[in-house]
Structure formats: C-alpha cells, structure tokens
Enzyme design. Sequence first.
Site, PDB file in Angstrom:
ATOM      1  N   GLY A  30      -5.754  -6.730  -0.569  1.00 46.31           N
ATOM      2  CA  GLY A  30      -6.287  -7.003   0.763  1.00 46.31           C
ATOM      3  C   GLY A  30      -5.420  -6.501   1.895  1.00 46.31           C
ATOM      4  O   GLY A  30      -5.929  -5.971   2.888  1.00 46.31           O
ATOM      5  N   ARG A 105      -9.571  -7.153 -17.633  1.00 50.63           N
ATOM      6  CA  ARG A 105     -10.376  -7.547 -16.475  1.00 50.63           C
ATOM      7  C   ARG A 105     -11.273  -8.731 -16.825  1.00 50.63           C
ATOM      8  O   ARG A 105     -11.536  -9.596 -16.002  1.00 50.63           O
ATOM      9  CB  ARG A 105     -11.208  -6.356 -15.994  1.00 50.63           C
ATOM     10  CG  ARG A 105     -10.400  -5.259 -15.313  1.00 50.63           C
ATOM     11  CD  ARG A 105     -11.327  -4.127 -14.846  1.00 50.63           C
ATOM     12  NE  ARG A 105     -10.619  -3.097 -14.100  1.00 50.63           N
ATOM     13  CZ  ARG A 105     -10.085  -2.016 -14.643  1.00 50.63           C
ATOM     14  NH1 ARG A 105     -10.153  -1.845 -15.960  1.00 50.63           N
ATOM     15  NH2 ARG A 105      -9.484  -1.116 -13.903  1.00 50.63           N
ATOM     16  N   ASN A 112     -12.116 -15.623 -11.182  1.00 47.52           N
ATOM     17  CA  ASN A 112     -12.702 -14.837 -10.100  1.00 47.52           C
ATOM     18  C   ASN A 112     -14.202 -15.014  -9.947  1.00 47.52           C
ATOM     19  O   ASN A 112     -14.743 -14.829  -8.856  1.00 47.52           O
ATOM     20  CB  ASN A 112     -12.372 -13.355 -10.290  1.00 47.52           C
ATOM     21  CG  ASN A 112     -10.904 -13.058 -10.032  1.00 47.52           C
ATOM     22  OD1 ASN A 112     -10.167 -13.931  -9.589  1.00 47.52           O
ATOM     23  ND2 ASN A 112     -10.481 -11.842 -10.299  1.00 47.52           N
ATOM     24  N   ILE A 135     -14.821  -5.573  -5.032  1.00 48.97           N
ATOM     25  CA  ILE A 135     -13.614  -5.040  -5.654  1.00 48.97           C
ATOM     26  C   ILE A 135     -13.086  -5.999  -6.718  1.00 48.97           C
ATOM     27  O   ILE A 135     -12.482  -5.584  -7.704  1.00 48.97           O
ATOM     28  CB  ILE A 135     -12.536  -4.772  -4.576  1.00 48.97           C
ATOM     29  CG1 ILE A 135     -13.010  -3.648  -3.633  1.00 48.97           C
ATOM     30  CG2 ILE A 135     -11.187  -4.435  -5.189  1.00 48.97           C
ATOM     31  CD1 ILE A 135     -12.134  -3.449  -2.411  1.00 48.97           C
ATOM     32  N   SER A 136     -13.329  -7.289  -6.531  1.00 49.50           N
ATOM     33  CA  SER A 136     -12.817  -8.321  -7.439  1.00 49.50           C
ATOM     34  C   SER A 136     -13.288  -8.080  -8.866  1.00 49.50           C
ATOM     35  O   SER A 136     -14.479  -7.922  -9.117  1.00 49.50           O
ATOM     36  CB  SER A 136     -13.284  -9.698  -6.981  1.00 49.50           C
ATOM     37  OG  SER A 136     -12.933  -9.945  -5.639  1.00 49.50           O
ATOM     38  N   ASN A 137     -12.347  -8.080  -9.787  1.00 42.18           N
ATOM     39  CA  ASN A 137     -12.669  -7.860 -11.199  1.00 42.18           C
ATOM     40  C   ASN A 137     -13.043  -9.152 -11.912  1.00 42.18           C
ATOM     41  O   ASN A 137     -12.657 -10.229 -11.483  1.00 42.18           O
ATOM     42  CB  ASN A 137     -11.468  -7.216 -11.898  1.00 42.18           C
ATOM     43  CG  ASN A 137     -11.423  -5.717 -11.679  1.00 42.18           C
ATOM     44  OD1 ASN A 137     -12.439  -5.040 -11.796  1.00 42.18           O
ATOM     45  ND2 ASN A 137     -10.255  -5.199 -11.343  1.00 42.18           N
ATOM     46  N   ARG A 171      -8.304   8.372 -10.209  1.00 43.75           N
ATOM     47  CA  ARG A 171      -7.381   8.478 -11.345  1.00 43.75           C
ATOM     48  C   ARG A 171      -7.723   9.701 -12.192  1.00 43.75           C
ATOM     49  O   ARG A 171      -6.834  10.453 -12.606  1.00 43.75           O
ATOM     50  CB  ARG A 171      -7.464   7.222 -12.215  1.00 43.75           C
ATOM     51  CG  ARG A 171      -6.618   6.064 -11.744  1.00 43.75           C
ATOM     52  CD  ARG A 171      -6.720   4.889 -12.685  1.00 43.75           C
ATOM     53  NE  ARG A 171      -5.864   3.798 -12.255  1.00 43.75           N
ATOM     54  CZ  ARG A 171      -6.167   2.514 -12.387  1.00 43.75           C
ATOM     55  NH1 ARG A 171      -7.315   2.151 -12.944  1.00 43.75           N
ATOM     56  NH2 ARG A 171      -5.327   1.589 -11.974  1.00 43.75           N
ATOM     57  N   HIS A 195     -16.687  -0.411 -15.093  1.00 39.17           N
ATOM     58  CA  HIS A 195     -15.354  -0.375 -14.479  1.00 39.17           C
ATOM     59  C   HIS A 195     -14.329  -1.140 -15.310  1.00 39.17           C
ATOM     60  O   HIS A 195     -13.498  -1.856 -14.774  1.00 39.17           O
ATOM     61  CB  HIS A 195     -15.436  -0.936 -13.052  1.00 39.17           C
ATOM     62  CG  HIS A 195     -14.156  -0.839 -12.280  1.00 39.17           C
ATOM     63  ND1 HIS A 195     -13.486   0.355 -12.099  1.00 39.17           N
ATOM     64  CD2 HIS A 195     -13.412  -1.783 -11.636  1.00 39.17           C
ATOM     65  CE1 HIS A 195     -12.390   0.125 -11.376  1.00 39.17           C
ATOM     66  NE2 HIS A 195     -12.321  -1.162 -11.090  1.00 39.17           N
TER      67      HIS A 195
END
Length: 334
Positions: A30, A105, A112, A135-137, A171, A195
Amino acid sequence: MLSRVAKRAFSSTVANPYKVTVLGAGGGIGQPLSLLLKLNHKVTDLRLYDLKGAKGVATDLSHIPTNSVVKGFTPEEPDGLNNALKDTDMVLIPAGVPRKPGMTRDDLFAINASIVRDLAAATAESAPNAAILVISNPVNSTVPIVAQVLKNKGVYNPKKLFGVTTLDSIRAARFISEVENTDPTQERVNVIGGHSGITIIPLISQTNHKLMSDDKRHELIHRIQFGGDEVVKAKNGAGSATLSMAHAGAKFANAVLSGFKGERDVIEPSFVDSPLFKSEGIEFFASPVTLGPDGIEKIHPIGELSSEEEEMLQKCKETLKKNIEKGVNFVASK
C-alpha cells in the site's frame, strides 16, 4: 518495464481528474503503491485508508509537489471508510496479510477472504460505480469474492472488476530478457490463466523466443510461476513482493485510467469475468483485455498455444475452477 501508457502517466497536463482510493494503504504494498499513484498526474484526489498508518502515509505524500490532494482515513473516525470511498472512480485493494516463508497464496485465504469481503461490501455501498482492482491474494479466489458481494448488493458490473495479474507479465518480461540477453522494456509476454503457481501460464510460444531450448524454457516458466517464492525467501520472512507488486498495481491502475480517458489501444492482462471458458464452469480467467471509458471493452482470445502450453492450460483450469468456487462458497456460507 514501462509501457507507452505508463510513461504517459507522468506528463504534466491533466485532462480528466480522477479520484482514487487505496484500501490497505499503510501496508507493504500500500505505501509504495500510494507513492506511485501520487506521482500519476491522472490522479487528482488520492484517498488512503487503513486500520492504522494511513494518515501518516498521507501526510508524508502530501509534501510531494504534484497536482493531487491526498488524505488519510481510519476506522477510528466517524464514517472513515465511507468517506474514503464516496464517489471515487477507482478502488485498489492491497489490504491483507503478506506471505511468509512456506506459505502459498492459498494459505492466505482464511485471513484475507474476510478482509476483502468486508471492503467489497463497503465499496458496493459508497462507490457502486467505481472500478475495483483486487491485489489481495489469493486473487483467484478474492476476485470471485468481490464479484459475489457486488452481485448480492445488486451493483455488479463485470466490466469494472479486475484481478491485478500484471506482476506475472512484468516478471516474465524481466526474466526472459535475462535468459535471452535482450532489453526487458521491449519484451511483451502474454500471461494467461490465474495468479498463483501452476495457474500462471506464460505464452513463450507467442514471443520471439519460441526456439528456446526445452531446459531453458522449463526453468523460465517455473521461475515466472513461482517468482513470488523467490522474493519471500530472499526477504527471510520479512515480507513478500511488495515493491514489484506496487509497480505492477500502479501500472495497471494507470492503464485503467488511460482507458477511462478514451486513449486508444490500451491493452493489459487481467483476471476478469471472462467468456473464454465459461462453458467449462470457469467464470474468471486472466488474458489480455482492452480498456476503455466504461472499463473492459474487449476480452482477447488466448491465441494459438504450443502442445506444452495446452497441457499447462488443462492443469490450470482444474485448479482455477476450485479456486473460484472457494471464493464463491465463502460468501455464500456467511
């Protein structure tokens, strides 16, 4: 890797002012994400929310002489979350706990999932028309959680819900350039699927490096799929891929804002509500999408795959379907 769209983010003129909210602005992703958004001249109103630390981050960033106003919000103040979200154009959700050594994850899901669910519910109430960038896994499950919450609230717009998978693509570009000794800024690798781990499918056969040796290619694919583990291990338990993820999140956010502005040919990969494999019960899938004034304009087909990539796709779909169902069932069970 900066695309032409990303570079345009740093021009000195503003045609359209956009309000952007970061939920989880005090965390490892963040904070650098908020910095990069403060530097983006498309953003004129930046709102930062977290359980703690958001006001400090906002004050720090407010000293940077760009044309955006930045303000921090916490749950301690009346309507803090509501005020952070009210009438915002875009919500980025990096909130949650980071990975630690040995964690996948999916191990993050128990913590999460509830955080993302509650933030999605608040967004549905206060900013029902906002684009939401998750974005949170684990993204393969948290995006379906957000979708289900929005559906339950009657405000679901599949064109404006995105799982941010940009990190896999950047990546891939960086790693392939190291193997082939090329300029990483000129590499573009389509990464499809999901992801996490084996759901990440870099389409090497669609690049200029399709003649790479089998050993090199297998090693490259594995590194792209599990690049996050490399960072977690290197940080020795002190965090995950926060800086590169912040860059990826800011890059994708800029692409969405570029689409909002009506810029042409803005194409980025994302994990979205997709028709590509819906007939097989897979509601969400990552592939390149064209972004426009209303969000997603077009979801691109994945193109021709090598036999190896076809095999990877089959394994991906098996895992991805379970990941998606896990998110949907989480909301249904609460």
